[in-house]
Design a protein around this motif. Sequence first.
Motif, short mmCIF file in Angstrom:
data_model
loop_
_atom_site.label_atom_id
_atom_site.label_comp_id
_atom_site.label_asym_id
_atom_site.label_seq_id
_atom_site.Cartn_x
_atom_site.Cartn_y
_atom_site.Cartn_z
N SER A 1 -22.41 -13.89 -62.16
CA SER A 1 -22.78 -14.03 -60.71
C SER A 1 -21.46 -14.70 -60.00
N VAL A 2 -20.36 -15.26 -60.41
CA VAL A 2 -19.22 -15.42 -60.17
C VAL A 2 -18.67 -14.78 -59.87
N ILE A 3 -18.92 -13.69 -61.26
CA ILE A 3 -17.93 -12.21 -61.13
C ILE A 3 -18.55 -11.86 -59.89
N ILE A 4 -19.93 -11.08 -59.67
CA ILE A 4 -20.37 -10.71 -58.33
C ILE A 4 -19.74 -11.29 -56.63
N PHE A 5 -20.16 -12.59 -57.05
CA PHE A 5 -19.51 -13.10 -55.49
C PHE A 5 -17.86 -12.79 -55.80
N MET A 6 -17.17 -13.08 -56.63
CA MET A 6 -15.74 -12.51 -56.15
C MET A 6 -15.51 -11.46 -55.56
N ALA A 7 -16.22 -10.19 -56.11
CA ALA A 7 -15.70 -9.84 -55.09
C ALA A 7 -15.91 -9.01 -54.69
N VAL A 8 -16.34 -9.61 -52.99
CA VAL A 8 -16.13 -9.84 -51.93
C VAL A 8 -14.49 -10.14 -51.68
N GLU A 9 -14.31 -11.17 -52.51
CA GLU A 9 -13.02 -11.94 -51.90
C GLU A 9 -11.82 -11.14 -52.46
N ILE B 1 -23.41 -0.91 -63.90
CA ILE B 1 -23.43 -1.50 -62.64
C ILE B 1 -21.98 -2.43 -62.41
N PHE B 2 -20.95 -2.52 -63.15
CA PHE B 2 -20.35 -2.94 -63.66
C PHE B 2 -19.04 -2.29 -62.70
N ALA B 3 -18.97 -0.86 -63.16
CA ALA B 3 -18.37 0.18 -63.21
C ALA B 3 -18.35 0.48 -61.25
N LEU B 4 -20.08 0.50 -61.01
CA LEU B 4 -20.30 0.43 -59.48
C LEU B 4 -19.82 -0.86 -58.59
N LEU B 5 -19.48 -1.32 -59.12
CA LEU B 5 -19.74 -2.91 -58.40
C LEU B 5 -17.76 -3.09 -58.41
N ILE B 6 -17.17 -2.66 -59.16
CA ILE B 6 -15.99 -2.78 -59.26
C ILE B 6 -15.05 -1.28 -58.29
N LEU B 7 -16.32 -0.18 -58.52
CA LEU B 7 -15.64 0.56 -58.13
C LEU B 7 -15.31 1.01 -55.77
N THR B 8 -16.89 -0.45 -55.55
CA THR B 8 -16.53 -0.71 -53.96
C THR B 8 -16.15 -1.18 -54.02
N ILE B 9 -15.08 -2.31 -54.64
CA ILE B 9 -13.60 -2.73 -53.81
C ILE B 9 -12.52 -2.39 -54.39
N THR B 10 -12.50 -1.43 -55.55
CA THR B 10 -11.31 -0.63 -55.30
C THR B 10 -11.06 0.74 -54.51
N GLY B 11 -12.25 1.25 -54.04
CA GLY B 11 -12.32 2.61 -53.73
C GLY B 11 -12.56 3.29 -54.71
N THR B 12 -13.18 4.57 -54.60
CA THR B 12 -13.08 5.78 -55.30
C THR B 12 -11.44 6.10 -55.75
N SER B 13 -11.30 6.25 -56.20
CA SER B 13 -10.29 7.24 -57.13
C SER B 13 -10.02 7.66 -58.53
N ILE B 14 -9.54 8.49 -59.43
CA ILE B 14 -9.75 9.14 -60.19
C ILE B 14 -8.47 7.42 -61.28
N MET B 15 -8.21 7.19 -60.76
CA MET B 15 -7.25 6.24 -61.34
C MET B 15 -8.02 4.88 -62.04
N ASN B 16 -8.56 4.50 -60.72
CA ASN B 16 -9.15 3.24 -61.32
C ASN B 16 -11.01 3.71 -61.55
N MET B 17 -11.19 4.05 -61.31
CA MET B 17 -12.17 4.96 -62.91
C MET B 17 -11.65 5.07 -63.95
N VAL B 18 -10.83 5.90 -64.30
CA VAL B 18 -10.45 5.66 -65.55
C VAL B 18 -9.88 4.26 -66.50
N LEU B 19 -9.46 3.35 -65.24
CA LEU B 19 -8.59 2.12 -66.12
C LEU B 19 -10.23 1.31 -65.78
#
Lengths: 280, 318, 556
Positions: B23-31, A129-147
């Motif tokens: 929840s803060v982390i998830i919220f911050m994601a948008v920011e 879930i965390f990885a999906l969240l972060i990848l949504t923000i940063t976009g899917t690239s190999i570099m991002n995924m590895v990090l």
Amino acid sequence: MHALLDNTWKVLRTAPPTALFGLLVIITILLAGLFAPWLAPYGETQVVGPPSLPVGDDEFFFGTDEIGRDMFSRIIYGARNTVGIAFLTTALAFSLGAVLGLLAAVKGRWVDQVLGRLVDILMAIPPLIFALLILTITGTSIMNMVLVIAVLDSTRVFRITRASAMNIGVMEFVEAARLRGEGLWWIIRHEILPNITAPLAAEFGLRFCFVFLFISALSFLGLGIQPPTADWGSMVRQSSNLLAFGQLNPLVPALCIALLTVSVNFVVDWFLYRTSGLKD
Amino acid sequence: MIHILKMVAQRLALGVFILFVVSVIIFMAVELLPGDFVDAILGQAATEATVEAFRYQLGLDRPAYIRYFEWLGDIFQGDLGYSFRAQRPIDDLVLLRLYNTLFLAAYAAAIAVPIALLFGVLAAMYRNSFFDRTVNVVALIAISSPEFLAAYILIFVFAVQLGWFPTLAQVSIDMEFGERLRVLLLPAVTLTLVTMAHMMRMTRASIINLLSHPYIEMARLKGMSNRRIIVRHALPNAIAPIVNVVAINLAYMIVGVVVVEVVFVYPGLGQLLVDSVSNRDMPVVQIACLIFAVTYISLNLLADICSVLSNPRLLHPR
Amino acid sequence: MTAATDGHASEASEGDVLLRMRGLRIEGRADEEWLEIVHGIDLELHRGEVLGLIGESGAGKSTIGLAALGYARDGCRISGGEIWFDGVDLARISEGKRRALRGRRIAYVAQSAAAAFNPAHRLIDQCVEAPVRHGLLDREQAEREAIDLFRKLQLPNPETIGQRFPHQVSGGQLQRVMVAMAMAGRPDLIVFDEPTTALDVTTQIEVMAAVKKVVEAHGTAAIYVTHDLAVVAQMADRIIVLRNGHVVEQGDTRGILENPQEDYTRALVRVRELRKERMEADDTDVPVLEVANVTAAYGKDPVLVDVSMTVPKQRTVAVVGESGSGKSTTARVITGLLPPQKGSIRFHGNTLPSAYFKRTKDQLRQIQMIYQSPDTALNPKHSVRDVIGRPLTFYLGLRGRKREERVRELLSLIELDPDQFIDRRATELSGGQKQRVCIARALAADPQLVICDEVTSALDQLVGEEILRLLLRLQKEFGLSYLFITHDLATVRAIADHVVVMQHGEVVDSGTRDEIFTPPHHEYTELLLSSVPEMDPDWLDRLLAERGEEFRDRGI
């Protein structure tokens, strides 16, 4: 050198069949990855035949994918890409987690507290879930995924390194070294590290399996390694609709993934058995 | 008693705190989104004025912490926000899918938990026997395989070749319960295989650890039967580790559901999450992540509290 | 026991034999191989007789004790011989039949009661389990019996103590509850496996007295397994001395103590006779170490209160006390691991910084430490050369040939052959050899003061005695001062010039060895001294009689 070979042979002779099988598979896949351009009959992205040929085709043994690339060649290149990236990620996760874990164990006090709490929070969030969240923000690239995966996975390495180092750290020989006036670095290098290399090596194998499966899952979901790079996880996804027509194409890369992780697990199990001396 | 209540309260407080941070982390994601997500919605062509108006409408011109508490407050009141891609309230999208996901997970758990516990205990009791070795190797293979491999093999054999089950797990609200179970059997079994292996190995390890205690030897030397040793001497002390194992694996299962849902094109929360990530539909991603994280953290918290509650040292302090 | 010693044992007829082992062989598993650890033991036990099994680690005494229940631990197996118990061979009958005997006719008392009680159940439930499950008594009768046994074993609140959980009861009491649990099925034979080894001396005596009383009263036969000849002397009618799975010697208790036939037995009997020659009082010099009014705590719990002591030059000061007395904490304060809240540590008259990491290299070098457990005091990955060489390089800057020569010299000093030992790792040494290497590591720093923290208590008695002799010799040769921390008064008597007695974190008594060991004693010192078992079968009875009178005199 001769003694070394002799020794290796002795160790191998006592290995159970599962471990030997595992070693064989790992070596084969490593070689395939290293020498991919020489071993593969066709290029990584080369369209060579009609699309969607089934497994067992006379010319293309593993069939072709949905745009007519040779599956066999792409499996070989996949060994290089998927395994290479997973290895890199694990190595990164390991360096980060092990260094911080040792630091927390030896320094103690606030360093340990801060790092420990941070890891608690990171580990409370399901990694996928965390990885999906972060990848949504940063976009899917190999570099991002590895990090992203390296950081998430380093938490587990941190925990185990810290725990094993703590177990050693309370031993009296470490106390003796402190009382002698030895520096922190000397104590880590001479007293602690030699005693935790075995569990850490085993952990490396297990972490690799986890990372490898994780990347494969992400690629399978279309959020990991992106086409046209040959990668086992995305190959499964791309050919998955052939299954409905009774073609086995997606199972080939999926089996490759399973084969490698099973093999590593077998070898790690044997290694743990040997080093711990425990019967269980 | 006061002591144990204090410990439970501490765990609870820690759990709530972690939920808050998450929840803060998830919220911050948008920011942290590169650019602004207004740009993402309206595109580069939008005029300054439309952008300003849209920002005002969304409240993006106000400080982040105020918006965070509003977001959280709305969620508590049942208002989950608005999906820009689907152009409708998230509640509509999420609730049915959440039900579907929980149904699948519960189905899989109902199969996995009893089998895993039984096999785990048996393997521990007959340690190093042929049965134990076989179960171990099979479990190791199951753990090492990606979920989609098991899924595709099952589909190939039971759906494509034998035609007993559908290849896709398509469900509707008015479906009969029995029919639903049939349609969902393959995804449930897929989910079961991986979790069951984990659960079995962990159960086995904790029972073996338990059986090595001197008080088990003492019970043997008092002439107690194997059955009584297991039921009376081992099980009361095994509750904590077993509850722990089950809770951890249920948590794992609810997250592991994502891949299985995609394979079977099952309209669950995981599928929605993956689609939303590809579309970068941020509000939906946030809500889905929040739901998964809350479930995961709560289950782990539950395991933690159970193990505190079942410890006789804490239950009956000096 | 009196009846048994006087008559039965000597003129016992065949029908009187309760247990007979013939050619008992037991194997243990090591690295996928079965190795024999008990090599054909013959043993005979009469009804109502108490047999002591004594030996050092690896003698196989516990393994033989368990074999009396027809039981072998995981990783062990009974590979040959017969175990006849009242007409049946425990080695041949089915597990079901063995199970029916265990807890009912043969019972077991383990070394650590804290581990042998199930943490999830109340004590009374565990005590009545055997008689109820074996169908001897109903629940109510069994509870009454158990409470009766609690009373006989002098447990406090016998009516209610059974309602407690194991962790709610102290170690000595728990051990007595376990004796009650073993007695509950009215067995013919009880195997006691080092039942007092984990206890302090003053607690040990309570358990010994209670066990002796009920075993005598019920006429139960017993096998008493221990490493301590003085303890077994109080309990047993007959003694078998074991070594490496063989019988060395057997005979009645008095005979073994007064007239041992074998060298090994003689060594065991004399193990506590080592005495350091008396040193003249020498107060002219500044003492090497002064601990002045030290108060220290772990977190909020105070562990040391206003502790003072001095170590004169070239003398040994023994700090003695039971667990929780603060004696090891004193060592931690002196070495700087636990900075005190109040008070100071002076070395040759100069105050040392309180934390070790603030001390100079030279200050650190002059105080060296030797630990209780040589297993954890040596890094298993280092060779003997590394272990002894490191302080030489670190403190004295020795390298290369010079360092190698000095390491060899030190090895010779601690009586280990350099050629044979210099390349070994800690894992390839025996316990005594490891402790010698630890001593060499301390010596390598060329210290003034060596702190010895329970250095012999993890070792077998004979090995421990050799270590003490070595330490005494080194003191003489190099003019070392020792601070000797121990719970064992025999060790104190052997090596101390001065003695400090500690209790509950305070110094309660101190003086020269002669002052401490010659009456009149301080009250606590008296209790400690009188609780140390002596090599005299009548010692316990005499002591209990004395204490009884004393209590009567005081009107208790």
